[in-house]
Write an enzyme that holds these catalytic residues in place. Structure first.
Site, PDB file in Angstrom:
ATOM      1  N   TYR A  61     108.994 -23.672  53.998  1.00  0.00           N
ATOM      2  CA  TYR A  61     109.023 -23.256  55.396  1.00  0.00           C
ATOM      3  C   TYR A  61     109.928 -22.046  55.606  1.00  0.00           C
ATOM      4  CZ  TYR A  61     106.667 -27.641  56.670  1.00  0.00           C
ATOM      5  OH  TYR A  61     105.773 -28.669  56.797  1.00  0.00           O
ATOM      6  N   LYS A  92     108.043 -33.897  43.077  1.00  0.00           N
ATOM      7  CA  LYS A  92     106.856 -33.653  42.252  1.00  0.00           C
ATOM      8  C   LYS A  92     107.327 -32.989  40.960  1.00  0.00           C
ATOM      9  CE  LYS A  92     102.357 -33.842  41.691  1.00  0.00           C
ATOM     10  NZ  LYS A  92     101.707 -35.137  41.370  1.00  0.00           N
ATOM     11  N   ASP A 119     102.855 -38.003  45.588  1.00  0.00           N
ATOM     12  CA  ASP A 119     101.534 -38.601  45.760  1.00  0.00           C
ATOM     13  C   ASP A 119     101.619 -40.126  45.691  1.00  0.00           C
ATOM     14  OD1 ASP A 119     102.329 -38.043  43.171  1.00  0.00           O
ATOM     15  OD2 ASP A 119     100.369 -37.381  42.474  1.00  0.00           O
ATOM     16  N   ASP A 176     107.985 -33.636  55.851  1.00  0.00           N
ATOM     17  CA  ASP A 176     107.198 -33.414  57.055  1.00  0.00           C
ATOM     18  C   ASP A 176     105.945 -34.275  57.026  1.00  0.00           C
ATOM     19  OD1 ASP A 176     106.131 -32.418  59.377  1.00  0.00           O
ATOM     20  OD2 ASP A 176     105.895 -30.364  58.659  1.00  0.00           O
ATOM     21  N   ASP A 189     105.131 -38.095  59.169  1.00  0.00           N
ATOM     22  CA  ASP A 189     103.984 -38.268  60.065  1.00  0.00           C
ATOM     23  C   ASP A 189     103.141 -39.456  59.612  1.00  0.00           C
ATOM     24  OD1 ASP A 189     104.742 -36.200  61.625  1.00  0.00           O
ATOM     25  OD2 ASP A 189     102.961 -34.971  61.324  1.00  0.00           O
TER      26      ASP A 189
END
Length: 357
Positions: free
Chosen positions: A146, A191, A223, A247, A251
């Site tokens: 970001y 990851k 994942d 993020d 959610d």
């Protein structure tokens, strides 16, 4: 009872449903102030699409100064369909949110995830998986893709996922210390099998483990974690992860609570702490008295608790629980055949509960 407290609070309603839910959040704060003898002084400031319309900047310098001068920021949401539907827009409401986090040094986002017994049926997940789930996601908030170098032309684009050792160390410190206050179990989500940035995260986490011998640490690829928060939510206690993964993951956890309208958060760091609901601005519902104010109200509870007002925060939480148990709910979580309550009516019910407690 704690001694009376004076707090200066920057109020940033933002866009869409933001002003409606903020009205209820402030009303609850005022009910608490009256009940416990505190004095909260509010200064409202603009941000997001509203600020772009006023001055062309989604996080104006005046708003930044209001935040810096305050003891805490109570924030709602930014976002507007005009910008969502225009990928060529050079100035966007969300840029104001990123600027606010960066300029206030808000590197640690704390998002609690818990179930409400009376709302288990609202989740798409089975009750047996959900009951008793209670964990916290610590999301790094000012680094990663970001904020890394970006480029875009007609044929190529990239976002640089960059992290430095100090950035990783400080967010991991927050997570380890948070775990010490809970069930002493920390899951580092990365990851590392693919990304160099994730391998740095994992390396540093392993280096820090011996400093926290009472915390059990495990490591999970994003994942796998994305699956397990939905299939084994009770496994988790504290999750820590980088900005982009956090993020998405937070959610996803709205499936556990049954509604994003029930998830509060805090953002902590170098300067003024900020408290906000996890959900967005839902511009389609703006002005329709439909939005669930509970995440905003629970964010106010987190603000109170941050400043040591445990009794006050607990009363807000009891009021929220009581409203849900009494089926005083906005439409997205109302029981079939239940009475209609809008944003305003839910807020007013909770204020009365606090005043009469």
């Amino acid at each position: 009872m704690e001694l009376p407290m004076n707090l200066k609070i920057a109020v940033l309603p933002g866009d869409g449903i933001g002003p409606e839910i903020m009205t209820q959040g402030v009303a609850v704060m005022e009910a608490i102030a009256g009940k416990f003898g505190h004095q909260f002084i509010y200064e409202e400031a603009i941000c997001g699409a509203h600020a772009i319309d006023v001055c062309g900047d989604p996080f104006p310098e005046a708003t930044f100064q209001t935040c810096m001068d305050a003891d805490a920021v109570l924030f709602a949401a930014v976002g507007d369909l005009r910008f969502d539907n225009d990928p060529t827009a050079k100035v966007r409401p969300e840029q104001g949110l990123l600027a606010m986090r960066k300029k206030l040094g808000l590197f640690a986002n704390v998002r609690p995830v818990a179930t409400f017994e009376c709302l288990l049926h609202k989740s798409p997940l089975k009750d047996g998986l959900l009951r008793g789930a209670d964990f916290v996601v610590i999301r790094e908030l000012t680094g990663g893709m970001y904020f890394g170098e970006k480029y875009q032309d007609n044929d190529k684009a990239y976002d640089t996922n960059i992290y430095t050792r100090p950035e990783v160390e400080r967010i991991l410190k927050v997570a380890f210390e948070f775990a010490l206050t809970r069930r002493r179990h920390l899951t580092v989500v990365d990851k590392a099998n693919v990304l160099a940035s994730s391998r740095l995260w994992r390396q540093i986490a392993k280096e820090m483990e011996p400093q926290y011998p009472d915390v059990a640490v495990d490591y999970m690829f994003i994942d796998n974690a994305s699956m397990r928060v939905l299939t084994e939510p009770r496994f988790f206690d504290v999750i820590v992860t980088e900005n982009t993964f956090g993020d998405i993951l937070t959610d996803e956890t709205s499936c556990i609570t049954g509604s994003m309208g029930l998830q509060p958060s805090s953002s902590l760091g170098l300067h003024t702490p900020l408290f906000e609901p996890v959900h967005g601005s839902w511009p389609q519902a703006a002005g329709q008295n439909l939005a669930n104010p509970l995440a905003q109200i629970l964010s106010a509870a987190m603000l109170l608790e941050h400043f040591g007002m445990k009794e006050e925060g607990a009363l807000v939480r009891r009021a929220v629980d009581a409203s849900l148990d009494a089926n005083v709910r906005t439409p997205e979580i109302q029981v079939e055949g239940g009475a209609h309550y809008g944003t305003k009516e839910v807020g007013e019910w909770i204020v009365k509960y606090i005043q009469n407690a």
